[in-house]
Enzyme design. Structure first.
Site, PDB file in Angstrom:
ATOM      1  N   LYS A 179     -11.954 -17.218  -4.887  1.00  0.00           N
ATOM      2  CA  LYS A 179     -11.815 -16.195  -5.939  1.00  0.00           C
ATOM      3  C   LYS A 179     -10.421 -16.222  -6.560  1.00  0.00           C
ATOM      4  CE  LYS A 179     -10.810 -11.739  -4.822  1.00  0.00           C
ATOM      5  NZ  LYS A 179      -9.679 -11.195  -5.591  1.00  0.00           N
ATOM      6  N   ASN A 180      -9.405 -16.223  -5.701  1.00  0.00           N
ATOM      7  CA  ASN A 180      -8.035 -16.096  -6.221  1.00  0.00           C
ATOM      8  C   ASN A 180      -7.518 -17.375  -6.873  1.00  0.00           C
ATOM      9  OD1 ASN A 180      -8.069 -13.476  -5.435  1.00  0.00           O
ATOM     10  ND2 ASN A 180      -6.640 -13.702  -3.712  1.00  0.00           N
ATOM     11  N   CYS A 229       0.205   2.763 -12.325  1.00  0.00           N
ATOM     12  CA  CYS A 229       1.473   2.020 -12.316  1.00  0.00           C
ATOM     13  C   CYS A 229       2.213   2.298 -13.606  1.00  0.00           C
ATOM     14  CB  CYS A 229       1.214   0.532 -12.271  1.00  0.00           C
ATOM     15  SG  CYS A 229       0.039   0.098 -11.026  1.00  0.00           S
ATOM     16  N   ARG A 270       6.232  -1.023  -9.383  1.00  0.00           N
ATOM     17  CA  ARG A 270       5.121  -1.874  -8.986  1.00  0.00           C
ATOM     18  C   ARG A 270       3.897  -1.569  -9.807  1.00  0.00           C
ATOM     19  NH1 ARG A 270       5.245  -1.630  -2.514  1.00  0.00           N
ATOM     20  NH2 ARG A 270       7.480  -1.883  -2.312  1.00  0.00           N
ATOM     21  N   ASP A 290      -4.433 -10.368   3.283  1.00  0.00           N
ATOM     22  CA  ASP A 290      -5.880 -10.282   3.050  1.00  0.00           C
ATOM     23  C   ASP A 290      -6.701 -10.543   4.311  1.00  0.00           C
ATOM     24  OD1 ASP A 290      -5.405  -9.679   0.425  1.00  0.00           O
ATOM     25  OD2 ASP A 290      -5.996 -11.624  -0.382  1.00  0.00           O
ATOM     26  N   ARG A 317     -17.034  -7.776  -4.898  1.00  0.00           N
ATOM     27  CA  ARG A 317     -15.939  -8.237  -5.758  1.00  0.00           C
ATOM     28  C   ARG A 317     -15.374  -9.558  -5.250  1.00  0.00           C
ATOM     29  NH1 ARG A 317     -11.053  -4.876  -5.890  1.00  0.00           N
ATOM     30  NH2 ARG A 317     -10.413  -6.854  -6.724  1.00  0.00           N
TER      31      ARG A 317
HETATM   32  C1  UD1 Z   1      -2.454 -11.560  -4.877  1.00  0.00           C
HETATM   33  C2  UD1 Z   1      -3.888 -11.702  -4.456  1.00  0.00           C
HETATM   34  C3  UD1 Z   1      -4.243 -10.674  -3.402  1.00  0.00           C
HETATM   35  C4  UD1 Z   1      -3.267 -10.754  -2.239  1.00  0.00           C
HETATM   36  C5  UD1 Z   1      -1.826 -10.688  -2.729  1.00  0.00           C
HETATM   37  C6  UD1 Z   1      -0.812 -10.938  -1.618  1.00  0.00           C
HETATM   38  C7  UD1 Z   1      -4.924 -12.552  -6.493  1.00  0.00           C
HETATM   39  C8  UD1 Z   1      -5.827 -12.295  -7.634  1.00  0.00           C
HETATM   40  N1  UD1 Z   1      -4.724 -11.529  -5.644  1.00  0.00           N
HETATM   41  O1  UD1 Z   1      -2.307 -10.262  -5.461  1.00  0.00           O
HETATM   42  O2  UD1 Z   1      -5.568 -10.940  -2.937  1.00  0.00           O
HETATM   43  O3  UD1 Z   1      -3.487  -9.672  -1.365  1.00  0.00           O
HETATM   44  O4  UD1 Z   1      -1.612 -11.698  -3.733  1.00  0.00           O
HETATM   45  O5  UD1 Z   1      -1.051 -12.156  -1.004  1.00  0.00           O
HETATM   46  O6  UD1 Z   1      -4.417 -13.643  -6.334  1.00  0.00           O
HETATM   47  N2  UD1 Z   1       5.029  -6.628  -6.639  1.00  0.00           N
HETATM   48  C9  UD1 Z   1       5.997  -5.940  -7.311  1.00  0.00           C
HETATM   49  N3  UD1 Z   1       6.148  -6.183  -8.642  1.00  0.00           N
HETATM   50  C10 UD1 Z   1       5.398  -7.088  -9.324  1.00  0.00           C
HETATM   51  C11 UD1 Z   1       4.424  -7.784  -8.620  1.00  0.00           C
HETATM   52  C12 UD1 Z   1       4.253  -7.556  -7.270  1.00  0.00           C
HETATM   53  O7  UD1 Z   1       6.692  -5.118  -6.737  1.00  0.00           O
HETATM   54  O8  UD1 Z   1       5.606  -7.260 -10.525  1.00  0.00           O
HETATM   55  C13 UD1 Z   1       4.835  -6.375  -5.206  1.00  0.00           C
HETATM   56  C14 UD1 Z   1       3.462  -5.791  -4.906  1.00  0.00           C
HETATM   57  O9  UD1 Z   1       3.409  -4.411  -5.086  1.00  0.00           O
HETATM   58  C15 UD1 Z   1       3.299  -6.184  -3.452  1.00  0.00           C
HETATM   59  C16 UD1 Z   1       3.949  -7.562  -3.412  1.00  0.00           C
HETATM   60  O10 UD1 Z   1       4.822  -7.614  -4.535  1.00  0.00           O
HETATM   61  O11 UD1 Z   1       4.013  -5.318  -2.627  1.00  0.00           O
HETATM   62  C17 UD1 Z   1       2.998  -8.724  -3.457  1.00  0.00           C
HETATM   63  O12 UD1 Z   1       2.144  -8.599  -4.531  1.00  0.00           O
HETATM   64  P1  UD1 Z   1       1.580  -9.856  -5.310  1.00  0.00           P
HETATM   65  O13 UD1 Z   1       1.899 -11.122  -4.609  1.00  0.00           O
HETATM   66  O14 UD1 Z   1       1.979  -9.725  -6.732  1.00  0.00           O
HETATM   67  O15 UD1 Z   1       0.028  -9.597  -5.204  1.00  0.00           O
HETATM   68  P2  UD1 Z   1      -1.014  -9.915  -6.318  1.00  0.00           P
HETATM   69  O16 UD1 Z   1      -0.588 -11.125  -7.062  1.00  0.00           O
HETATM   70  O17 UD1 Z   1      -1.341  -8.693  -7.078  1.00  0.00           O
END
Ligand code: UD1
Length: 433
Positions: free
Chosen positions: A35-36, A129, A134, A318, A410
């Site tokens: 999926k990801n 958000c 975040r 995950d 999902r």
């Molecule tokens: C992706 C995965 C999700 C997985 C996660 C962590 C997809 C579609 N989803 O989610 O399944 O659980 O990686 O491995 O690939 N953060 C910030 N600011 C930002 C972006 C992120 O503070 O702009 C923080 C988030 O709140 C969190 C951390 O960084 O605490 C990691 O998030 P992130 O790696 O961005 O997760 P996703 O990409 O949303």
């Protein structure tokens, strides 16, 4: 006997999963496409004019949502079994509407490619958000570094840029979708971009390799420093085969570990699962690794383990909810420390209703092993929580009913069919039946 009538049970959802626990799981089960990895690859179609076909695309709610979003953006998206055909076009809106973004936060993945290719992007902010906090501040800061002007209007992020310009970006956190967004923006920017502290997840690698096959110039793939030289145009390969889903694979391995009998999980990449396999071994689970298969079994009560989630190659956030089920049955006390998301223990009260002994303090869960779990009606709160409840239902004594299974759909393709095929007694019921 699996219950036929669930209409008297509490809860409004239309579909429920009914599991009669304690059945052995034996045989072979195959992992679907990731999926990801599918979602960023689909968003990348914004970057081209030519159609392309992606094989091994799972049949999931999130994939459907991304197809809907691409259609809004003027891209034809058609799926036939696991074959997804994407036919790019520039006539759609440059806007990801709230109705879709609120269904799936990963909709943010269109922000980078839209800005790079169309010079303008309007993407609804994911619910709850605000800009500067975040979870998308790093996406936004990175795009600003690449020269985009960003504003926030009526709940939307609005990005504009004549042509993005290469920049040196140091991410405060190795965000997965943030890295993907910035890579998709930088491949069409003028000049060179360096992304430091880039996420190294296999799905990021897959996107980078796909873009490279499209003509992008990216060095350092799989490391935490990516060097990208912008090009003027990209052209996709006519076909692409998507990598297997390492989280689904890990979930099936935990199912096998819980049930105990040898279960062969095939079509996976063992190297993607190193941290998960380490913890399975710590928990006393036996593993036999093949080229693209892992057979899992257990001959004694699970042993306790200590888990700390971390960006790849660390233990995936995950997978922690699924491990909580295994460790709930361990011979001793275990700890799970969640470092990525602060709100990832919502499944705990549901597992406790099934007899697990888990205390959560802040971002740490303390698990005291129990001899058995008992079936109960439980409600899924998010995608991975729903997987943990299915696993708990498989091993619990008696019947469990899982509500809000939309979360499961999902991210897991036909999980109940796969589990049924190896011996689980699990069925889906429509509440009005
Ligand atoms: C992706 C995965 C999700 C997985 C996660 C962590 C997809 C579609 N989803 O989610 O399944 O659980 O990686 O491995 O690939 N953060 C910030 N600011 C930002 C972006 C992120 O503070 O702009 C923080 C988030 O709140 C969190 C951390 O960084 O605490 C990691 O998030 P992130 O790696 O961005 O997760 P996703 O990409 O949303």
């Amino acid at each position: 006997m699996v219950a036929k009538n669930v209409s008297s049970l509490p809860g409004p959802p239309e579909e429920v999963l009914i599991i009669y626990g304690g059945q052995p799981l034996r045989g072979t089960v195959r992992v679907s496409g990731a999926k990801n990895a599918a979602l960023p690859l689909m968003a990348a179609s914004i970057l081209f004019d030519k159609p392309f076909v992606v094989h091994n695309v799972p049949d999931l709610g999130d994939v459907k949502t991304m197809m809907e979003l691409l259609r809004v953006l003027g891209i034809r998206a058609e799926k036939n079994n696991t074959i997804l055909t994407l036919v790019p076009g520039n006539n759609g809106a440059a806007e990801a509407p709230y109705e879709l973004v609120k269904k799936m936060r990963a909709s943010i993945l269109v922000l980078g490619p839209l800005t790079a290719r169309r010079g303008t992007a309007v993407v609804a902010l994911p619910g709850g958000c605000s800009i500067g906090t975040r979870p998308v501040d790093l996406h936004i800061k990175g795009l600003q570094a690449l020269g985009a002007t960003i504003s926030l209007e009526k709940g939307n992020i609005i990005a504009r840029a004549r042509r993005l310009k290469g920049a040196h970006i140091v991410l405060d956190f190795a965000t997965v979708t943030g890295t993907e967004n910035l890579v998709m923006a930088a491949v069409l920017a003028e000049g060179e971009t360096v992304i430091e502290n880039a996420a190294r997840e296999p799905e990021v690698v897959e996107l980078c390799e796909f873009l490279r096959a499209c003509g992008a110039i990216i060095e350092g793939i799989g490391t935490d420093i990516l060097h990208i030289k912008g090009v003027n145009t990209l052209s996709p390969p006519s076909e692409w085969h998507l990598m297997p889903d390492r989280i689904e694979a890990g979930t099936l391995l935990v199912a096998g570990a819980l049930a105990g009998e040898p279960l062969r999980v095939e079509g996976l990449v063992p190297e993607h699962l190193s941290a998960v396999l380490d913890k399975l071994r710590t928990a006393g689970v036996e593993l036999e690794l093949g080229d693209k298969t892992i057979t899992v079994w257990r001959s004694s009560q699970p042993r306790p383990a200590s888990i700390k989630t971390a960006p790849y190659p660390g233990f995936p956030t995950d997978m922690q909810a699924q491990f909580a089920v295994l460790l709930s049955l361990a011979d001793g006390e275990s700890i799970i420390h969640e470092t990525i998301f602060e709100n990832r223990f919502q499944y705990v009260p549901e597992l406790v209703r099934m007899g697990a002994q888990i205390d959560v303090e802040g971002t740490t869960a303390f698990i005291k092993g129990v001899k058995r779990l008992t079936g109960a009606p439980v409600t899924a709160t998010d995608l991975r929580a729903s997987a943990s409840l299915v696993l708990a239902g498989l091993v619990a004594e008696g019947e469990s009913v899982i509500y809000e299974v939309g979360h499961l759909d999902r991210g897991y393709e036909k999980l109940e069919n796969k589990l049924q095929s190896v011996g689980a007694r699990i069925e889906r019921k429509i509440k009005s039946e």
